[in-house]
Structure formats: C-alpha cells, structure tokens
Design an enzyme around this catalytic site. Sequence first.
Site, mmCIF file in Angstrom:
data_model
loop_
_atom_site.group_PDB
_atom_site.id
_atom_site.type_symbol
_atom_site.label_atom_id
_atom_site.label_comp_id
_atom_site.label_asym_id
_atom_site.label_seq_id
_atom_site.Cartn_x
_atom_site.Cartn_y
_atom_site.Cartn_z
ATOM 1 N N SER A 1 34.339 37.827 38.196
ATOM 2 C CA SER A 1 33.653 37.980 36.919
ATOM 3 C C SER A 1 33.295 36.597 36.360
ATOM 4 O O SER A 1 34.109 35.695 36.382
ATOM 5 C CB SER A 1 34.591 38.696 35.962
ATOM 6 O OG SER A 1 33.960 38.856 34.742
ATOM 7 N N GLY A 2 32.054 36.467 35.920
ATOM 8 C CA GLY A 2 31.636 35.196 35.323
ATOM 9 C C GLY A 2 31.147 34.182 36.330
ATOM 10 O O GLY A 2 30.844 33.043 35.989
ATOM 11 N N THR B 1 25.232 38.348 38.136
ATOM 12 C CA THR B 1 24.144 39.011 37.439
ATOM 13 C C THR B 1 22.967 38.056 37.255
ATOM 14 O O THR B 1 21.812 38.446 37.426
ATOM 15 C CB THR B 1 24.663 39.560 36.098
ATOM 16 O OG1 THR B 1 25.784 40.383 36.402
ATOM 17 C CG2 THR B 1 23.624 40.354 35.393
ATOM 18 N N ASN C 1 33.693 36.024 30.719
ATOM 19 C CA ASN C 1 32.232 36.067 30.724
ATOM 20 C C ASN C 1 31.754 36.771 29.462
ATOM 21 O O ASN C 1 32.157 37.889 29.195
ATOM 22 C CB ASN C 1 31.787 36.841 31.977
ATOM 23 C CG ASN C 1 30.296 36.864 32.132
ATOM 24 O OD1 ASN C 1 29.558 36.425 31.237
ATOM 25 N ND2 ASN C 1 29.824 37.373 33.249
ATOM 26 N N SER D 1 29.580 40.154 30.547
ATOM 27 C CA SER D 1 30.089 40.641 31.826
ATOM 28 C C SER D 1 29.589 42.062 32.079
ATOM 29 O O SER D 1 29.694 42.925 31.220
ATOM 30 C CB SER D 1 31.611 40.617 31.767
ATOM 31 O OG SER D 1 32.124 41.129 32.954
ATOM 32 N N SER D 2 29.030 42.294 33.270
ATOM 33 C CA SER D 2 28.593 43.659 33.591
ATOM 34 C C SER D 2 29.834 44.460 33.923
ATOM 35 O O SER D 2 30.615 44.060 34.777
ATOM 36 C CB SER D 2 27.676 43.672 34.806
ATOM 37 O OG SER D 2 26.974 42.470 34.909
ATOM 38 N N GLY E 1 33.539 41.206 42.715
ATOM 39 C CA GLY E 1 34.133 40.748 43.966
ATOM 40 C C GLY E 1 35.623 41.029 43.996
ATOM 41 O O GLY E 1 36.217 41.497 43.014
ATOM 42 N N GLU F 1 39.366 40.621 43.662
ATOM 43 C CA GLU F 1 40.149 39.813 42.736
ATOM 44 C C GLU F 1 41.594 40.270 42.757
ATOM 45 O O GLU F 1 41.882 41.429 43.021
ATOM 46 C CB GLU F 1 39.595 39.928 41.310
ATOM 47 C CG GLU F 1 38.602 38.827 40.987
ATOM 48 C CD GLU F 1 38.086 38.887 39.562
ATOM 49 O OE1 GLU F 1 38.557 38.094 38.740
ATOM 50 O OE2 GLU F 1 37.201 39.706 39.295
#
Length: 973
Positions: free
Chosen positions: A182-183, A187, A238, A241-242, A464, A466
């Site tokens: 994330s981040g 995106t 983020n 963040s999506s 991804g 994590e």
Amino acid sequence: MSTDAEMAAYGKAAIYLRKPERERMEAQAKPFDAKSACYVVDPKELYLKGTIKSKEGGKVTVVLLDTKEERVAKEEDVYPMNPPKYDKIEDMAMMTHLNEASVLYNLKERYAAWMIYTYSGLFCATVNPYKWLPVYDAEVVSAYRGKKRMEAPPHIFSVSDNAYQFMQCDRENQSVLITGESGAGKTVNTKRVIQYFATVAVSGVKKEASKIKGSLEDQIIAANPLLESYGNAKTVRNDNSSRFGKFIRIHFGATGKLASADIETYLLEKSRVSFQLPDERGYHIFFQMMTNHKPEIVEMSLITTNPYDFPMCSQGQITVASIDDKAELDATDEAIDILGFSSDEKVSIYKFTGAVLHHGNMKFKQKQREEQAEPDGTDEADKIAYLLGLNSADMLKGLCYPRVKVGNEYVTKGQTVPQVYNSVSALAKSIYERMFLWMVIRINQMLDTKQQRNFYIGVLDIAGFEIFDYNSMEQLCINFTNEKLQQFFNHTMFVLEQEEYKKEGIVWEFIDFGMDLASCIELIEKPMGIFSILEEECMFPKASDTSFKNKLYDQHLGKNKAFEKPKPAKGKAEAHFSLVHYAGTVDYNITGWLDKNKDPLNDSVLQLYQKSSVKLLATLYPPVVEDNTKKGGKKKGGSMQTVSSQFRENLGKLMTNLRATHPHFVRCLIPNESKTPGLMENFLVIHQLRCNGVLEGIRICTKGFPSRIQYGDFKQRYKVLNAGVIPDGQFMDNKKASEKLLGSIDINHDDYRFGHTKVFFKAGLLGVLEEMRDEKLAALVTMTQALCRGFLMRREYVKMMERRESIYTIQYNIRSFMNVKHWPWMKVYYKIKPLLQSAETEKELANMKEDYAKCKEALVKAETKKKELEEKMVALLQEKNDLQLQVASDSENLSDAEERCEGLIKSKIQLEAKLKETTERLEDEEEINAELTAKKRKLEDECSELKKDIDDLELTLAKVEKEKHATENKVRD
Ligand SMILES: Nc1ncnc2c1ncn2[C@@H]1O[C@H](COP(=O)(O)OP(=O)(O)O)[C@@H](O)[C@H]1O
Ligand SMILES: [Mg+2]
C-alpha cells in the site's frame, strides 16, 4: 547507450531517465579493484560498501568505505561488488554479481538520482518518488512511442508501449500486472498506463449520440474518480489508498485504436464503512458530500455537514491535508455525468450513501425484563426508510423480530440489542458494497461501445504480498492472490527461458520454478485445503473458530510443509496457524473468519429491499433464486454464497484471463514510511524485494545462464583475451572463433554453453571475463605507451646528439679566435673593417640624395595638382551651395503654393457647402414662391369674382337708385 542528442526527445524528463553521457563516462572511469570491492552485512544498514583487506579461515577483514572502520565478517556475509561499468544499470539482470546488496544499491543509487524505474529481467521495478517528476508529460509519451524496450530508458510508458507493440505483432492479448504494498504507487502507475493508451490509441470515433456524454477516452479516465471516491480512503501509509483490487481491460480494434473497456474489481474492504483506525479515514465520498460544496446533495441525502454527527465514518480523521474534498466532489459529480448515469440513478446514489451513514445513528434499547431489543426513537429509521423507499415500521420490525425459515416454515425470532446493531451495520455495509459493484457494472455497460474488439491489454492494480503483525482472512486472500501471481510469473519466466534454450539448442535440465509454490497454493485452494475447510465449516450451524482450527490442524499439520504452528514470541499478536509463502512465513489469526465468510444479512429486511419503491435498491437486491442443481442447495446471487467462494471464483477467472495473455510485470516499491522524497530505507526495500518476487526472479536467473551474447559481439569484445587463437587475415566463423577463444582461456568451462547464435554464461562469469579483458587491455595499453615513449625518446636522442656536435664546432671557433685575437694583422683587419663600412655608407648616401631629389619633384607636382583640385572644389562647393539655396527657395515656394492650394481647396469646400446651402434655400424659396403664386392666383380669382359681385351690386344699386329717384320723383309729384 544513447547519446545526449537522442535523449533530447524526452525534453525535461531526460535527466530523470538517463544520465548525460559525460556523467556516465565519469562514473565508469572511477578506480575500481574487482578483487577487493565488496558489500558487507551490517546490522543497522543491512549492507555497507567496503574493501577486503585480508581473508583467512572463512573470516574476512573488510575496511568500510565511509568510516574506514575495520570489520571482521563471515565469508558468506561478504558479497562481491559489480564493476563501475554496471553503475546505475538499467536492467539489473545484466549485472554480473546478482546479489541482494548489488540490487539494493543499484536501486538506491538510481533513486538518489531520481531515476525511479529500473528493470530486473522481466520485472519493471519502480520506487515511489513522493513528488511529481516531469516524466509523464505528453512529450515523454511520444518519445516512448514505438521504441523497443532496450532502446529506451526504463519507464512505465515503455512497458505499456511494448505491450501495445506485442499485441499488434503477435496478435495476442497482453496484461500489465502492477503490484506492491500500500502506498507504493500502484494506482498512480495504473493511471499512467491508461493515460498512455488513451493518448496513443485515440479512437477518433465518437460514441453514438444517445449514450454520449464524453468520448471513450474520457469515460475510461472518468471511471477513476468515481471508483476512487467510493473505493479509496486514507490509510496510515497512503492518503489515497485503493481499498479494492481492479483489473481494467482496454480493448483495441483491428487497427490498434481504442474500441472499448471494462473493469473488474476485487475484494472491496467494506469493513471500512463502519470502522476506521484513529489515523485513517472512511471512504472519500462521505467527506466529499459533507463539504456542503453542493448543498443540494446534503439536502437530498438528509445528512449534515459535520462528520462527527455520523459516528460510523468519524472514528478516525475527518480531513486529509493532501486532499481537497470539494474539488474531488466536483470530479466525482462530473464523472457520474460523463459516465452517463441517469439523473434518477445519480440521486439514488447520493441518497443511498446518506442512508448508509444514517445506519450508524440508529438506536436500540433493551425491553424491560427481556433480552429483546426494541427501537429507541424512530427518527433515524424514518430517514433511512425515506431514502431507501421503505416502510420505516416494517424495517424496524424486520430488524428486531426477523422471520427465519425453519424447515419449511417461517418463525419469528427475537434479537438482543448487540445482534440488532450487528445486523444494522452488516446491512449498511452490504448496501454500500452492492452499490459499488453495481456502479462497476453500469460503468462497464457504458464503456461497452459495441465496436469490434480484437485484442485487449489488461492492467491489474492489486494489493501486493504483505506481512502484518495481525493477519486476518482478507490478508490471506491478498497473499494467496500474490502467491498465484508469483507462480504465474515463475512459470512465464520458465517458459520463456525454456523457449530460448530450445531455440538455441542448449541442453539443460529444466526446473519449473512454478512448482516451488505449488505446495502452499495447494494447501490453500485444493479440496480439503484451507478455503474448502472454511466453507465447509460455514455450513455447520454449530461450528466455531475452535472447531475450524482443530480441523485445519488435523488435516494439515505435519502433512504439508507449508503449514506450521506459529512460534509464539513476546509482543507478537496472537496467531493460530502459519503459512510458508514464497515471500515469507505469515502467521494468521482465525478469529471471526466463519462470520466474515458467511457474511449473514437479515433476510426479513432484505425482502423489504426487494420491494422498495426506489428502483435501484430493488436492483441491488434481486430475488434469491433457489438453485437446486447444486449440492447442499447453494443459492446463487443470494446471501448464501460465502465470501471465500466468491473470491476464489473471481481469482480463478482472473488467472484464466491472465494465462491467456502475454504478461508484463511492474513492481512498485515504497522507499520509506514517512513519505519523504528521495530517502530509501534499506530494510524496508529489501523486504519488499523479497516479497514481490524480484529477488526470487534473480534467484531463478542465477540457476540458468542469464548472460548471453551474440557470437559476433563476443568475438569482437573478447578477442583480446587470446588474439592468437583467431588467425588474422583468414576467415573464421564467429561461433568457431568464440569456441576456440573460450576453450583457450583459464575459466571454469562448466559455466558457459554454446547456442546456435549466442553464447550463454552463468551469472558472474561475464564479470570475470570483463576483468580479464581489462587486465589484458591494461597490458596492451601499457605496451603501446612504452612504444610511444621509446619513439619519442629516440627522436629526442637524435636532437641531443646534434646539439653535442654543434657544441664542438662552436668551441673550435672560439678557440681559434682566442688564438688570433692578439695577432697584429688581425688588429689591422679590425681597423680597416669600419672604413670598409663607411665607404659603403657614402654610396648609400648618394643613392638617398638621388631619391630625395626625385621625391621633391614629385612632391611639387603633387602640390600643384592639389592646389588645382582645391580650387576646383571651392568652385564646385560654391555651385553646390547656390543650388542648395535655390532648392531651398524653390521648396519654400512649393510649400507656399501647397499651402495656398490647400487654403483654396478649403475655401472651395466651404463655398461649395455655402453654395449647396444656398441652392437648398433657393429651392425652398422657390417652393414657397410657387405656393404663394398659387395662392395669389386663387386670391385674384376670388378678387375678380368679388369685383364682379361688386359690379353686379353696383348695377343693382344703380338700378335701385334709379328706382328710388323715380319713386322719389313720383312721391314729389
Ligand atoms: N510515480 C509517482 N510520482 C509521484 N508520486 C507518486 C508516484 N507514485 C506514487 N506517488 C505518491 O504516492 C501516493 C500513493 O500512491 P498510490 O498509487 O495510491 O499507491 P498504491 O496504489 O500502491 O497504494 C500517491 O498518492 C502519490 O502521492
Ligand atoms: Mg492503490
């Protein structure tokens, strides 16, 4: 490598893509000793640069580069460094020493120079710069258009363009798989890919007038703001963040122009609707609506402008510094229009979003002396009912006294207060989720142009792998997806390698690296695997977390090497089982999985939804169709399908899609946790490289023969190693020459293979050859230098010899002079010599005199001529002055005349004007005159008539008088 002139096409972006030639040359010319330069493991920095001082008994003494400190390390903790030739290399698979430290430092050095994209074999890795670099301008798009991967610096545009080229050449679907934590920038990069295609493949075809609000490109791009406001939120890492995965497919027509697009989404994090951590925020849309930027939205959804009025979305932050909710609301609202939602649909979207918020404000209390819940005020329920088009009382009844099916009959069930709150929150989340999914479906309908589609390029933007402290079911799903994607990558790589080896006729024992992951994947997805046990447990009414855990242990512990009991440690969150993923071992906590998976909804309320007066709600909740063909009476599209089975179905579809494409892999890396531009934390990055498969890719790479060179190039570059084996002036085929050459030098002969057109090397060998070449070249250069120096010295020597000869001559002359200096005759000679000179002078004088006379004569002549001319000039000057005077007077006259003329013209105009006036007056007068004449005539007529009358009267008078006289006379008589 490109020249500076070639890089000029990239404009401002050039320096962020590839360093200028001069800097590259400088970097490559740095002094370097291949034998001692190394990286050494360090507990704080992970790896440090150093030089090896000595080695003995498995221990190495290293002097650190920065601090000059000496360190003793184990031999396996010291890694060789790549020569400067590989400085900031664009494809790390080409490095000769493929170790973690080299990969890390290469990324780090490139990142420090703002080069955020780097290839690693099939991967394109990118590090989040946390600031906007000018590398996405239109200029850069066109610079990348049509370039092969090796021809251009690494970039997401290059990946996109290659996918596009492959699609057109190989007539095959393509996919770009973008993963990362994330981040990390997934995106952002996804949007870049889409921007690229929307720019280079514009359709030029307008959509049919009925549907159109924007062009297809606009719509594809507009889909984003809408999905982001409903699917993105601020998280710790983020701000945008999506919270869902997506696979966007862009379809192209036969000529490579955009034809249509569709979007598939995965696993929206719906728990965020009703729960947020202190540093996070709920979905953007709530806060956009509450800005009051569009008061009509606040009004229609019955919400307020204070997020704290809605505890459901305000448990964490309510503003985000980097986001302007007002501007975003505009974007969302515009996107809804561009995408062609009807105004009814738009109103429903906003109303439902408001309704979701109101769910958090519903109050229930316990009935006296009973476990039963009852509503505590109906205000909120009324609002919700109004927004959703329901009957408020029915809804409350459904919540407090749901009817459930037991056997074939419905019975009413009581509910405790917590149970009611639970089902309220589940319903709110469900409405939100279904609305999101419905929007995706509607967007897809709108992006579908019915134009002919030939091929597509899919872009996958998905969380991804994590590892968190606390990993729940959602994390298992994400990690499992990544495990599958990694397997897909390994398999692709394996297939490509295999093809290459086969094509080159290399005999090699193949290993399918995809199989490495098989045990973990099977453990999760196969019958009797984790998911299937979970789903089975969901069907038993009596099942609990413990029974689920026990089943897992019975089935797998000790039987599958990927399944382990977690090792308890202090300060670690509680965990129930561990899975050995390709990227690391993850401990999972199974608390609440059964409930999460069943995701139960209050059936009585759902039935009300189906009958809602708002069309959209009924659409979101279609009637459940009993599907008896499936065992266990599983229901389709209803509330019974478990989350995990849905997830598996989606993942299965995704994988099938991906397998039918040529994949391109992009790995996004987050460089630090504080969003600081330019700072790279080593541990954080290396952890991601392990998780995202880049290091795995390199590991596979080193097993095969990753370096390969065409025979011709090899011969040319490495001939110096042993020029003797390749005879000059005699033709020898490149392959033969390479074979002879390699055979003749002292290296490990197992580390290379000969293909049909290329020679293949194991990782590292090329570096050795390079080093040997450097040594050889050094020797050759030294020799050349020696020859040159010798030649120069010999020339110098000849000069020195000549100088020596001259010295002898000079000395001889001086000596002779000394001898004759005092000789009388010599003295005589000295006396006479000046006289000889004066005789000479006299002659010269006479000459000079003659010259003087001549000069004088000429002078006189010239003078007279000058005088003559001067006189002439005076005369001419006089004449000129006269003429000038005349001209002046003439021009004065002229101007006078002109002035006069002007005056005359002016007066003429005036007079003309007067004349006109007069004529006009004349006309007027004449007119009056005529009138008067007419009047006069009339009067005259009248006059003559009157005269006549007078005459008549006079006559009469006379007559009368006569009569009078007569009468008088008569009377008198
Ligand atoms: N290539 C980039 N250039 C500039 N900023 C970036 C880039 N990639 C990411 N960022 C920054 O990082 C933030 C997070 O990126 P995002 O793509 O949303 O991450 P992810 O989707 O991987 O969670 C973005 O909002 C942006 O500010
Ligand atoms: Mg994202």
